[in-house]
Design a protein around this motif. Structure first.
Motif, mmCIF file in Angstrom:
data_model
loop_
_atom_site.group_PDB
_atom_site.id
_atom_site.type_symbol
_atom_site.label_atom_id
_atom_site.label_comp_id
_atom_site.label_asym_id
_atom_site.label_seq_id
_atom_site.Cartn_x
_atom_site.Cartn_y
_atom_site.Cartn_z
ATOM 1 N N GLY A 84 6.504 -2.934 -46.210
ATOM 2 C CA GLY A 84 7.417 -3.894 -46.807
ATOM 3 C C GLY A 84 8.603 -3.256 -47.467
ATOM 4 O O GLY A 84 9.023 -2.154 -47.104
ATOM 5 N N ALA A 127 8.487 -7.678 -50.773
ATOM 6 C CA ALA A 127 8.099 -8.533 -49.641
ATOM 7 C C ALA A 127 7.270 -7.684 -48.695
ATOM 8 O O ALA A 127 7.609 -6.525 -48.432
ATOM 9 C CB ALA A 127 9.332 -9.076 -48.930
ATOM 10 N N VAL A 167 5.273 -7.036 -44.995
ATOM 11 C CA VAL A 167 5.244 -7.373 -43.559
ATOM 12 C C VAL A 167 4.054 -6.654 -42.937
ATOM 13 O O VAL A 167 3.633 -5.603 -43.432
ATOM 14 C CB VAL A 167 6.537 -6.959 -42.823
ATOM 15 N N ARG A 210 11.678 -5.939 -38.853
ATOM 16 C CA ARG A 210 10.811 -6.879 -39.592
ATOM 17 C C ARG A 210 11.038 -6.733 -41.099
ATOM 18 O O ARG A 210 11.115 -7.722 -41.836
ATOM 19 C CB ARG A 210 9.353 -6.599 -39.226
ATOM 20 N N LYS A 217 14.602 -8.067 -42.207
ATOM 21 C CA LYS A 217 14.672 -9.538 -42.298
ATOM 22 C C LYS A 217 14.229 -9.995 -43.695
ATOM 23 O O LYS A 217 14.833 -10.889 -44.299
ATOM 24 C CB LYS A 217 13.782 -10.143 -41.208
ATOM 25 N N GLN A 218 13.194 -9.360 -44.205
ATOM 26 C CA GLN A 218 12.715 -9.700 -45.553
ATOM 27 C C GLN A 218 13.711 -9.234 -46.617
ATOM 28 O O GLN A 218 13.936 -9.913 -47.623
ATOM 29 C CB GLN A 218 11.344 -9.065 -45.812
ATOM 30 N N GLU A 219 14.307 -8.058 -46.396
ATOM 31 C CA GLU A 219 15.293 -7.561 -47.366
ATOM 32 C C GLU A 219 16.422 -8.570 -47.543
ATOM 33 O O GLU A 219 16.875 -8.826 -48.661
ATOM 34 C CB GLU A 219 15.860 -6.212 -46.895
ATOM 35 N N ILE A 244 15.195 -11.310 -49.891
ATOM 36 C CA ILE A 244 14.862 -11.078 -51.309
ATOM 37 C C ILE A 244 15.999 -10.426 -52.101
ATOM 38 O O ILE A 244 16.091 -10.642 -53.314
ATOM 39 C CB ILE A 244 13.541 -10.277 -51.502
#
Ligand code: GAR
Length: 211
Positions: free
Chosen positions: A135, A154, A156, A170, A173-175, A178
């Motif tokens: 993550g 986050a 993953v 992946r 995308k979370q970065e 958040i």
């Protein structure tokens, strides 16, 4: 209006997420007043220009050592009266003086579930270790490299046979989800650093932030 200064070294996809969040109202009452890069050809500088944000390159080779570079960088940043300083893929180690100048108002995003994997090549290291969970972490910047208090993480999954490119995408995308959120919290002053701890809405966050 809160002023945000963003430091980058590369593609600037996190910068783009914050530019978009300022324009679509996810980050309120804030503007990015400058984007500064240590790399002249960083694509993030083009993203800044496209958004009518001042794009600045400060070349390390013009300075004798890290402290002199960091002094020049800090002075340039301060000209923009920043409320928030965002490290978005800024790939330089910062001197203690620099970090202290922006204490409590400088954030970094690091592509691992800190305290796991500080430093470089985090995705490859997580794959090589056989991790099934990985993550990214947003944290306050302190003098310890990738060691400041974590605010938000986050997670993953890592699947068998994932490539480093798949894992990177992946995580990024979370970065992009958040980092604008935490930037907004800091701009709104819901978030502070007290005695080296991250405090959100008056509560001390647990050492690994909120996952
Ligand atoms: C991001 O994934 C960020 O987590 C990482 O660099 C990438 C920059 O991407 N930061 C670090 O590794 C800091 N040690 P971007 O330029 O597309 O935002």
């Amino acid at each position: 209006m809160n002023n945000i200064v963003v430091l980058i070294s590369g593609s600037g996809s996190n910068l783009q997420a914050i530019i978009d969040a300022c324009s679509n109202g996810v980050i309120k009452n804030s503007q990015i007043t400058a984007v500064i890069s240590n790399k002249e050809n960083a694509y993030g500088l083009e993203r800044a220009r496209a958004a009518n944000i001042e794009a600045i390159h400060i070349a390390p080779k013009q300075y004798g050592n890290r402290e002199q570079y960091d002094d020049a960088l800090a002075e340039r940043i301060e000209q923009f009266n920043p409320d928030v300083v965002i490290l978005a893929g800024f790939m330089r180690i910062l001197s203690g003086d620099f970090v202290r100048r922006f204490k409590g108002k400088m954030l970094n995003i690091h592509p691992s579930l800190l305290p796991k994997y500080p430093g470089l090549n985090t995705h490859q290291r997580a794959i090589d270790a056989g991790d099934t969970e990985h993550g990214t972490s947003v944290h306050f910047v302190t003098e310890e490299l990738d060691g400041g208090p974590v605010i938000l993480q986050a997670k993953v999954p890592i699947f068998a046979n994932d490539t480093v490119e798949e894992v990177t995408a992946r995580v990024q995308k979370q970065e992009h989800a958040i980092y604008p959120l935490v930037t907004q919290w800091l701009a709104e002053k819901r978030l502070t650093m007290i005695d080296g701890k991250a405090v959100f809405d008056g509560e001390i966050l647990p050492p690994q932030g909120y996952a």
